[in-house]
Design a protein around this motif. Structure first.
Motif, PDB file in Angstrom:
ATOM      1  N   PRO A  81       0.810  -1.230   0.000  1.00  0.00           N
ATOM      2  CA  PRO A  81       0.000   0.000   0.000  1.00  0.00           C
ATOM      3  C   PRO A  81       0.840   1.277   0.000  1.00  0.00           C
ATOM      4  N   ILE A  82       1.939   1.298   0.746  1.00  0.00           N
ATOM      5  CA  ILE A  82       2.796   2.488   0.768  1.00  0.00           C
ATOM      6  C   ILE A  82       3.400   2.733  -0.607  1.00  0.00           C
ATOM      7  N   LEU A  83       3.890   1.669  -1.243  1.00  0.00           N
ATOM      8  CA  LEU A  83       4.459   1.818  -2.576  1.00  0.00           C
ATOM      9  C   LEU A  83       3.406   2.313  -3.572  1.00  0.00           C
ATOM     10  N   THR A  84       2.175   1.802  -3.433  1.00  0.00           N
ATOM     11  CA  THR A  84       1.088   2.219  -4.329  1.00  0.00           C
ATOM     12  C   THR A  84       0.762   3.695  -4.153  1.00  0.00           C
ATOM     13  N   VAL A  85       0.637   4.127  -2.905  1.00  0.00           N
ATOM     14  CA  VAL A  85       0.296   5.524  -2.623  1.00  0.00           C
ATOM     15  C   VAL A  85       1.449   6.448  -3.005  1.00  0.00           C
ATOM     16  N   LYS A  86       2.683   6.039  -2.728  1.00  0.00           N
ATOM     17  CA  LYS A  86       3.843   6.868  -3.079  1.00  0.00           C
ATOM     18  C   LYS A  86       3.935   7.111  -4.579  1.00  0.00           C
ATOM     19  N   ALA A  87       3.473   6.124  -5.360  1.00  0.00           N
ATOM     20  CA  ALA A  87       3.588   6.228  -6.814  1.00  0.00           C
ATOM     21  C   ALA A  87       2.818   7.415  -7.377  1.00  0.00           C
ATOM     22  N   PHE A  88       1.710   7.787  -6.712  1.00  0.00           N
ATOM     23  CA  PHE A  88       0.933   8.917  -7.237  1.00  0.00           C
ATOM     24  C   PHE A  88       0.883  10.110  -6.290  1.00  0.00           C
ATOM     25  N   PRO A  91       5.828  10.338  -0.660  1.00  0.00           N
ATOM     26  CA  PRO A  91       5.888   9.828   0.718  1.00  0.00           C
ATOM     27  C   PRO A  91       4.931  10.549   1.662  1.00  0.00           C
ATOM     28  N   GLU A  92       4.635  11.816   1.372  1.00  0.00           N
ATOM     29  CA  GLU A  92       3.712  12.571   2.241  1.00  0.00           C
ATOM     30  C   GLU A  92       2.319  11.948   2.216  1.00  0.00           C
ATOM     31  N   ALA A  93       1.875  11.522   1.038  1.00  0.00           N
ATOM     32  CA  ALA A  93       0.572  10.870   0.919  1.00  0.00           C
ATOM     33  C   ALA A  93       0.557   9.548   1.676  1.00  0.00           C
ATOM     34  N   ALA A  94       1.675   8.820   1.630  1.00  0.00           N
ATOM     35  CA  ALA A  94       1.772   7.553   2.353  1.00  0.00           C
ATOM     36  C   ALA A  94       1.667   7.785   3.864  1.00  0.00           C
ATOM     37  N   MET A  95       2.248   8.887   4.350  1.00  0.00           N
ATOM     38  CA  MET A  95       2.158   9.201   5.771  1.00  0.00           C
ATOM     39  C   MET A  95       0.723   9.557   6.179  1.00  0.00           C
ATOM     40  N   LEU A  96       0.036  10.282   5.319  1.00  0.00           N
ATOM     41  CA  LEU A  96      -1.371  10.589   5.595  1.00  0.00           C
ATOM     42  C   LEU A  96      -2.182   9.302   5.651  1.00  0.00           C
ATOM     43  N   GLY A  97      -1.934   8.387   4.704  1.00  0.00           N
ATOM     44  CA  GLY A  97      -2.635   7.115   4.703  1.00  0.00           C
ATOM     45  C   GLY A  97      -2.346   6.297   5.951  1.00  0.00           C
ATOM     46  N   SER A  98      -1.099   6.328   6.409  1.00  0.00           N
ATOM     47  CA  SER A  98      -0.736   5.609   7.632  1.00  0.00           C
ATOM     48  C   SER A  98      -1.480   6.176   8.838  1.00  0.00           C
ATOM     49  N   PHE A  99      -1.587   7.501   8.882  1.00  0.00           N
ATOM     50  CA  PHE A  99      -2.317   8.137   9.985  1.00  0.00           C
ATOM     51  C   PHE A  99      -3.780   7.693   9.988  1.00  0.00           C
ATOM     52  N   LEU A 100      -4.380   7.640   8.808  1.00  0.00           N
ATOM     53  CA  LEU A 100      -5.776   7.207   8.700  1.00  0.00           C
ATOM     54  C   LEU A 100      -5.935   5.751   9.132  1.00  0.00           C
ATOM     55  N   PHE A 232      -5.838  15.365   1.691  1.00  0.00           N
ATOM     56  CA  PHE A 232      -6.654  14.150   1.789  1.00  0.00           C
ATOM     57  C   PHE A 232      -7.267  13.778   0.445  1.00  0.00           C
ATOM     58  N   SER A 233      -7.304  12.463   0.172  1.00  0.00           N
ATOM     59  CA  SER A 233      -8.060  11.955  -0.973  1.00  0.00           C
ATOM     60  C   SER A 233      -8.623  10.594  -0.593  1.00  0.00           C
ATOM     61  N   TRP A 234      -9.776  10.259  -1.172  1.00  0.00           N
ATOM     62  CA  TRP A 234     -10.411   8.981  -0.858  1.00  0.00           C
ATOM     63  C   TRP A 234      -9.576   7.805  -1.339  1.00  0.00           C
ATOM     64  N   SER A 235      -8.812   8.017  -2.402  1.00  0.00           N
ATOM     65  CA  SER A 235      -7.961   6.937  -2.905  1.00  0.00           C
ATOM     66  C   SER A 235      -6.943   6.516  -1.851  1.00  0.00           C
ATOM     67  N   ILE A 236      -6.313   7.510  -1.215  1.00  0.00           N
ATOM     68  CA  ILE A 236      -5.340   7.216  -0.160  1.00  0.00           C
ATOM     69  C   ILE A 236      -6.017   6.448   0.973  1.00  0.00           C
ATOM     70  N   ALA A 237      -7.184   6.932   1.381  1.00  0.00           N
ATOM     71  CA  ALA A 237      -7.910   6.303   2.485  1.00  0.00           C
ATOM     72  C   ALA A 237      -8.262   4.852   2.165  1.00  0.00           C
ATOM     73  N   MET A 238      -8.760   4.604   0.963  1.00  0.00           N
ATOM     74  CA  MET A 238      -9.238   3.270   0.614  1.00  0.00           C
ATOM     75  C   MET A 238      -8.105   2.298   0.295  1.00  0.00           C
ATOM     76  N   ILE A 239      -6.920   2.794   0.034  1.00  0.00           N
ATOM     77  CA  ILE A 239      -5.767   1.916  -0.160  1.00  0.00           C
ATOM     78  C   ILE A 239      -5.153   1.524   1.178  1.00  0.00           C
ATOM     79  N   MET A 240      -5.067   2.475   2.107  1.00  0.00           N
ATOM     80  CA  MET A 240      -4.344   2.246   3.354  1.00  0.00           C
ATOM     81  C   MET A 240      -5.212   1.728   4.499  1.00  0.00           C
ATOM     82  N   ALA A 395     -11.071   9.538 -10.792  1.00  0.00           N
ATOM     83  CA  ALA A 395      -9.642   9.820 -10.613  1.00  0.00           C
ATOM     84  C   ALA A 395      -9.253   9.927  -9.141  1.00  0.00           C
ATOM     85  N   ASN A 396     -10.231  10.190  -8.266  1.00  0.00           N
ATOM     86  CA  ASN A 396      -9.931  10.410  -6.854  1.00  0.00           C
ATOM     87  C   ASN A 396     -10.326   9.245  -5.954  1.00  0.00           C
TER      88      ASN A 396
END
Length: 439
Positions: A81-88, A91-100, A232-240, A395-396
């Motif tokens: 999941p971190i690699l997936t989120v980082k791709a788009f 790393p900041e998006a991955a940290m937000l996803g981890s927090f969620l 924030f984006s729903w994609s990040i939330a639903m991946i992590m 897209a989101n």
């Protein structure tokens, strides 16, 4: 407490200074190889991972009132999941996803406090969790093999790199099979050291960064509203966020095993809600500074079982030592010089063990694949997870890979007829984990 669990140092006993340092270092070494491997794989700073691991463990001890001797290290479940989120999103998006994902732990802890935890077992029985764990391991197989046999950052085959990887793998396997006691708990660390030495003589190690680094140096923290503004984006939330379902189930398993090792029922006291809340708080703390999500570590439970030293002071000492290591520029620079082939060799075994542990969960819980219900649930989870299936609304909003497989598995388990009786499920789980004091 029987003779097999009689403590040399009990949970609240404080060791002498020399014992304290030695025993804490044992726990640090037990978690070290796996904990630094995760940031290595996902492109995060290893020093931050060590600091977040230490801080998360201290927070866990605080939330559980110093009653559970557990160490929190980097979680492998979040690698993909971190690699997936980082791709788009970086790393900041991955940290937000981890927090969620950490927030999910908090919600589950509140629900367990109010309603007990049987409802959670209905949602996440072994027939769902086992295949998802298999997906975690096999989904990373191409990453491990690529690191082992290709030149770093390319798809160009290298016999030298593959030789180093196979040597590292061989040493790790030998340590796992033939070593006993503490050495048998740290085969990953021994394998990395041996592989690193072999790689040095093959010309794959460059100490320039180590020579240039300072002894005391802050790692590259990623702090919200300081180094970046969360978006924030729903994609990040639903991946992590769905990944938390798997790691929470893993957490429960660790608590059952830990209760058996120490001879206390941690599910009842201080309570499963507190241990899950502590784990989730650790995940959120790590996300606030740029570290990977954490989880309780089986390696450290193994150290407790072998040494019969259950002192939370020892665990706390390991946490403080990890933080100090994280602030050592020399240490983090040394970690960064480890060739990818060495990490690839270790990863081949580690990711295979993860997949095998999912299979073991199915076997230990006597999952009958002659039952079409079980066969369908497992089959769909495996193919959607390993195949990388994705649900894209726009897209989101996207749910992909392991997250989608987990949600599909939960849905199928809830709607398909023939679900196992709650009492039978509870009795089987607690019997399987060697704990007959179900809460």
């Amino acid at each position: 407490m029987d003779n097999n669990t009689k403590a040399i140092l009990d949970v609240h006993e404080k060791p002498s200074p020399v014992q304290w340092l030695t025993l804490s270092l044992q726990h640090l070494f037990a978690m070290f190889g796996a904990t630094v491997l995760v940031p290595f794989l996902v492109g995060l700073h290893p020093g931050v991972a060590l600091v977040s691991s230490g801080l998360a463990t201290l927070a866990y001890l605080l939330v559980t009132r110093g009653q559970i001797p557990a160490y929190l290290g980097s979680s492998f479940a979040f690698i993909t999941p971190i690699l997936t989120v980082k791709a788009f999103g970086g790393p900041e998006a991955a940290m937000l996803g981890s927090f969620l994902a950490g927030l999910v732990y908090g919600v589950v802890a509140l629900l367990i406090k109010g309603f007990g935890f049987k409802w959670l077992m209905r949602i996440l029985p072994p027939v769902v969790v086992g295949p998802v764990i298999i997906v975690i391991g096999l989904g990373l197989a191409n990453v491990a093999v690529g690191m082992a046999m290709n030149l770093p950052g390319t798809e160009e085959y290298s016999l030298t790199h593959f030789t180093v990887a196979l040597f590292t793998l061989a040493v790790t396997i030998i340590c796992s099979i033939f070593f006993r006691g503490i050495l048998g708990i740290i085969p990953i660390l021994i394998g990395i050291i041996a592989g690193y030495t072999f790689a040095y003589f093959r010309g794959l190690v460059d100490f320039t960064k180590v020579a240039e680094a300072n002894w005391i140096q802050a790692p590259d923290f990623i702090v919200p509203f300081v180094t970046y503004t969360p978006d924030f984006s729903w994609s990040i939330a639903m991946i992590m966020m769905p990944v938390a379902a798997v790691t929470i189930a893993e957490h429960i398993g660790h608590q059952l095993v830990l209760s058996k090792v120490v001879g206390r029922n941690f599910i009842e006291k201080p309570g499963l809600h507190r241990s899950i809340l502590g784990d989730g708080l650790g995940v959120m703390i790590g996300s606030m500074i740029g570290g990977p999500p954490v989880t309780t570590y089986g390696e450290n439970i193994g150290v407790l079982a072998i040494t019969r030293v259950y002192s939370v002071f020892v665990i706390g000492g390991a946490a403080v030592t990890a933080i100090l290591f994280g602030f050592s520029g020399k240490v983090t620079a040394l970690i960064s010089t480890i060739p990818t082939a060495v990490m690839g060799g270790v990863s081949i075994l580690l990711f295979g063990i993860i997949a095998s542990s999912g299979l073991r969960m199915l076997v230990d819980n006597n999952i009958d694949f002659g039952n079409k219900r079980n066969l369908i649930i497992s089959s769909v989870i495996l193919v959607t997870g390993i195949g990388g299936a994705a649900l894209k609304i726009n897209a989101n909003f996207e749910i992909a890979g392991m997250a989608l497989a987990t949600l599909i598995g939960i849905f199928l388990n809830l709607v398909l007829p023939g679900k196992e009786d709650d009492n039978d499920l509870m009795n089987k789980m607690f019997k399987t984990n060697g704990n007959d004091t179900a809460a």
